[in-house]
Write a protein that holds these residues in place. Structure first.
Motif: not given
Length: 410
Positions: A174-185, A404-410
């Motif tokens: 959650a801390r990392q997601a708040a700092a990097r565009p593209g990450m999902l909350v 920006p980065w998406l760490p996982h698929g959905f």
């Protein structure tokens, strides 16, 4: 052809998901993965196309929030589970689902839609542009050393069962997601995706393992990985460490985890399949040529409401530019928009003023998260400068500090 497009009902999920599996090669998903996707399916946002009693088309959406430049978590439709039966191709089914879906996204007030594409060529005509990249690597740890930063020794490492430390890992994420565009909350329940571990999908590797980096009893980072012992020649160990997740909130914790992964006994390669293009390990290794780095597309993005989307993020420098946007699939976006803003925020409204840049909504999606530049798209002929100097200024304003980065698929 007589088909019926309707919202998915819980009783139809098995047939609907089986239709999706058939379209993606006919291999049944492991029961653990099926149970997860059943639990997270938003039935009111899922569409099925039926021909009689059979499913011939599927599409769904998840109600995400995604980090954008500036740190805001913006309501975003995560388009997912899109398929058309092989018997019903080229009959307009995909177009009808995309039309219905984007109309629904707009009605819900979500300014962005995103997806991952099994075949990237499909989605450009619906206004989606590739907005992030994923970095892969095969690092020869028998030839590469790490140059560790100060503070690495402050962290201790602890092995844990992945499912037992989900809460601690999710707090780091959650801390990392708040700092990097593209990450999902991530919404509650989505943390389970990272520990789905069906035996039939390990390809000879170990069960999923997890190591935590801690300081003073507080978790500052984690890595999830698999080990695959291999041997070459006269019994020379040549095993592979496959990194599934690696997150850390401090450089020392990140470096401590990398050292652990690089130093595992009987292993000579660390394989990474989805990391941000600016991942820090690239600046820790002694020889980047021994790392077999490769980039590929990641997240595809399309602004559903251009004005709201451009107002939702901030900009690296002050910007005042008129964008002439074309969007045949969502014509409410077509026209000229004046974007005025900077590091503290922005406004974007329709205007009759002359255009400074001309582009389609697809190009706007590509540059939205800051991973690609307007200047690069202009060099490819996909953005046209109408006012001298506008391209350089706007390209700088749209840039970001973290890839920006998406760490996982959905």
């Amino acid at each position: 052809m007589t088909t019926d497009v309707r919202v998915l009902q819980p009783d139809d999920w098995e047939r609907w998901f089986s239709g999706l599996e058939l379209a993606f090669g006919g291999v049944r998903e492991p029961d653990e993965a099926r149970a997860f996707f059943r639990d997270v399916t938003e039935f009111e946002r899922s569409l099925g196309v039926w021909d009689g009693d059979g499913t011939v088309g599927t599409a769904g959406a998840f109600s995400f929030r995604m980090t954008v430049p500036g740190g805001a978590a913006v309501a975003t439709a995560g388009v997912t589970m899109v398929s058309v039966a092989p018997t019903h191709r080229r009959r307009g089914i995909l177009t009808s689902m995309m039309r219905r879906q984007l109309d629904d996204v707009r009605a819900l007030g979500e300014p962005l839609a995103v997806l991952t594409a099994s075949e990237p060529a499909i989605y450009g005509r619906f206004g989606y542009g590739v907005a992030t990249q994923r970095l892969g690597a095969r690092i020869r740890t028998d030839h590469v050393r790490l140059q560790l930063p100060p503070g690495t020794e402050e962290f201790t490492l602890r092995l844990a069962e992945p499912a037992d430390v989900l809460d601690s890992c999710e707090a780091v994420y959650a801390r990392q997601a708040a700092a990097r565009p593209g990450m999902l909350v991530r919404r509650p329940g989505w943390e389970r995706q990272g520990v789905i571990d069906p035996a039939q999908e390990r390809a000879g590797a170990s069960a999923l393992q997890c190591v935590l980096a801690e300081r003073g009893g507080e978790v500052a980072g984690y890595a999830r990985y698999r080990l695959k012992p291999e041997w070459e020649g006269a019994g020379v160990p040549a095993g592979v460490v496959t990194v599934e997740d690696l997150e850390a909130s401090e450089p020392g914790a990140y470096a401590a985890l990398c050292r652990y992964l690089f130093d595992l006994d009987l292993m000579s390669t660390v394989a990474m399949r989805n990391r941000p293009s600016d991942d820090a390990w690239q600046h820790l290794v002694s020889d980047i040529r021994r790392c077999s780095v490769a980039l590929r597309d990641g997240l595809f993005l399309r602004p559903v409401e251009v004005g709201a989307a451009l107002e939702a993020r901030t900009y690296a420098t002050d910007v005042d530019v008129v964008l002439d946007v074309s969007d045949p699939f969502c014509p409410w976006n077509t026209g000229r928009w004046r974007l005025s803003g900077g590091p503290k925020g922005a406004v974007c409204a329709r205007t009759d003023d002359p255009a400074d840049l001309t582009l389609s909504v697809r190009e706007l999606g590509t540059v939205y998260l800051g991973g690609f530049s307007l200047a690069a798209l202009a060099a490819a002929g996909r953005v046209r400068e109408e006012r001298r100097g506008a391209l350089a200024a706007a390209s700088l304003a749209f840039s970001g500090t973290a890839a920006p980065w998406l760490p996982h698929g959905f």
